[in-house]
Enzyme design. Sequence first.
Site, mmCIF file in Angstrom:
data_model
loop_
_atom_site.group_PDB
_atom_site.id
_atom_site.type_symbol
_atom_site.label_atom_id
_atom_site.label_comp_id
_atom_site.label_asym_id
_atom_site.label_seq_id
_atom_site.Cartn_x
_atom_site.Cartn_y
_atom_site.Cartn_z
ATOM 1 N N ASP A 18 0.853 -1.188 0.000
ATOM 2 C CA ASP A 18 0.000 0.000 0.000
ATOM 3 C C ASP A 18 0.889 1.238 0.000
ATOM 4 O O ASP A 18 1.747 1.402 0.874
ATOM 5 C CB ASP A 18 -0.905 -0.022 1.240
ATOM 6 N N MET A 19 0.696 2.111 -0.990
ATOM 7 C CA MET A 19 1.504 3.322 -1.071
ATOM 8 C C MET A 19 1.124 4.288 0.052
ATOM 9 O O MET A 19 -0.038 4.367 0.463
ATOM 10 C CB MET A 19 1.301 4.004 -2.433
ATOM 11 N N TYR A 23 -1.123 10.258 -3.422
ATOM 12 C CA TYR A 23 -1.312 11.475 -4.220
ATOM 13 C C TYR A 23 -0.353 12.578 -3.774
ATOM 14 O O TYR A 23 0.168 13.337 -4.601
ATOM 15 C CB TYR A 23 -2.757 11.970 -4.101
ATOM 16 N N ARG A 60 -0.999 15.443 9.110
ATOM 17 C CA ARG A 60 -1.797 14.671 10.063
ATOM 18 C C ARG A 60 -1.343 14.953 11.491
ATOM 19 O O ARG A 60 -2.163 14.959 12.419
ATOM 20 C CB ARG A 60 -1.670 13.179 9.755
ATOM 21 N N ASP A 120 -3.320 2.733 -5.905
ATOM 22 C CA ASP A 120 -2.158 2.772 -5.013
ATOM 23 C C ASP A 120 -1.992 1.528 -4.153
ATOM 24 O O ASP A 120 -1.308 1.575 -3.128
ATOM 25 C CB ASP A 120 -2.234 4.011 -4.112
ATOM 26 N N GLU A 121 -2.601 0.402 -4.526
ATOM 27 C CA GLU A 121 -2.403 -0.816 -3.736
ATOM 28 C C GLU A 121 -2.358 -2.042 -4.637
ATOM 29 O O GLU A 121 -3.039 -2.111 -5.659
ATOM 30 C CB GLU A 121 -3.482 -0.971 -2.661
#
Length: 679
Positions: A18-19, A23, A60, A120-121
């Site tokens: 998983d990236m 984005y 985050r 992206d996965e």
Amino acid sequence: MPVARPETSDARVIAHVDMDCFYVQVEQRKQPELRGLPTAVVQYNEWQGGALIAVSYEARGCGVKRSMRGEEAKAACPEIQLVQVPVARGKADLNTYRSAGSEVVSILAQSGKCERASIDEVYLDLTDAAESMLADTPPENLESIDEEALKSHILGLSREDGDDFKESVRDWICRKDADRRDRLLGCGIIIVAELRKQVLKETEFSCSAGIAHNKMLAKLASGMNKPAQQTVVPYAAVQELLSSLPIKKMKQLGGKLGTSLQTDLGIDTVGDLLQFSETKLQEHYGINTGTWLWNIARGISGEEVQGRLLPKSHGSGKTFPGPRALRSLSDVQHWLNQLSEELYERLSSDLEQNKRIASTLTLHASAFRSKDSDSHKKFPSKSCPLRYGVAKIQEDAFNLFQAALREYMGPFGTKPQGNKKETWRITALSVSASKIVDIPSGTSSIMRYFQSQSTIPSCSASGFPEEHVAVTPSVSESCSEQKSAETQSTMPEEDITVTYTSPDLNNSYRDSDMVPEKFPCQDVVSCPSTGAMEFPTQSGSNRGIQTKTIGRKTNNSKEKNGGMPSIVDIFKNYSATPQSKQETQEDSTVSLTSNRGNLSSSTSHSTEVNQEVEDRRDTDWGYKVGEIDQSVFNELPYEIQREFRSFLRPNKRPNAGKSKGGDGSASTGIAHYFPPLKR
């Protein structure tokens, strides 16, 4: 509906890659100055600064969440950098991110079976690679293990106080007394760490991974330690992972089924499912779903990695929240046209690059009525066979919407006219193409059957005619070349001539010196011209020249079609018989300058030539004209059907086949306008 699949008895090694905030990473690669700064990618619109679709880990840490709008993110983190998604046709254009995801997939696919789950996965089946490594170079025989592998998080790994973390991981990977399943996982740890390093080196993108014995557990593990880390789930740690996992976090339990488990059975975690027997779960949810629930509570999943690098479907959609909701048919049609254009671009790219075609077009929409806030759940989806072409997809999508709207408004007794009295509102629209399959090998476009073929008789050493076939490019290529040639006004016009030689008709059985065919324009058959074609002939004795000048009529349908050649022009260009026969069939376009005495003296020889060519063509074609399925014409556009049938109608004969015409020549059928099949 989840499907219960039994798990194979053999141990597997499955990874889910998983990236990390993908984005954002794509934008940071384009703008390196953004690295290390709080960054978010926003799908901009005028309402509160647009929606965030990706948030960096720095942002985050400042309290920014992906559910926020742009203005909210600015309030929570004033220094945040908001990068707007590219816009095309009034909506977000994600092609940049799709292309970047393809870069990652191309690297990961080198290691084994690879399934692209989203932009992206990716899922990887590394079983074969792990077994090869275990057989050839087991971890305990390695002189050193990469640092990235030693940073892996292994669930259930116990460590004494003061133990070095990396050494504990090394000891677990290199255990000789471990069972085969864990030893294969140890090999998988090393393989995945190397792949992640390769992705970072070649693309500048970091990624996280989960490694387990099935897809379900690998997916759960990949998100446990982010960013740029990997997590391993041995068999012994499965219950530890699932016992406290909220039921809604499990794939396929985030919707109605998960809610039903909570309200009907009082289940809050996956571990709570263990208190129910398989029979009890089947009573509540059916045999298949009940068995699936019983399996996932124990970490059992037989779902396999599909080995798919390309998406299963293509789609284009847009939301219209709040006051931006669509309220008229004209607005809906405008946006459906935009979405259909984007969908067709992706379909065309898939067809060109991957030789795949889709067969089903589906329309989805969300709607509500001004007096019924719950009605947005009732808007139906509609599907139909997909027709390639922008205008066709636009037309079909709008027809599907109208059908769905009639069904949606029917129970309320309101006709969907789209005027001011209508109370419906559309908050989301999407069109998708599915059931994508590879084009079967051995098939080709129908245009291949229209490839130009000029059959010109010449004489062999024995004095009998031979067919010299000159094959030109396909019709589509010839037409495009013709169009480009017409735009070059600086190029002088040239007469198009085709020259061939044959023995003098008075000395038809003498040895002859043959002159090769000359084709000044290779597209002579496919490119209509008002010029003439000359056919000089030489005899071996006196080298006399005999010339045929053949002019061609200009088809008015070319002007109607905006410069494109008519299908009749294509068929007229086939030489179904030797040229001497065409003289009698096209009186208005053929002028013959030759010695009439020579022609009359060789009538019997010409008849033999014609008959031999006809016999050979019938043999090469492989079936009779009468066996052609007439329904083929129904697949052509109506205009072409009408033009094509009007062209063939004058050539019909009472008795099809090899019946002789009034001039003694053999009649021709549609089969002679097609090149022989290759066997």
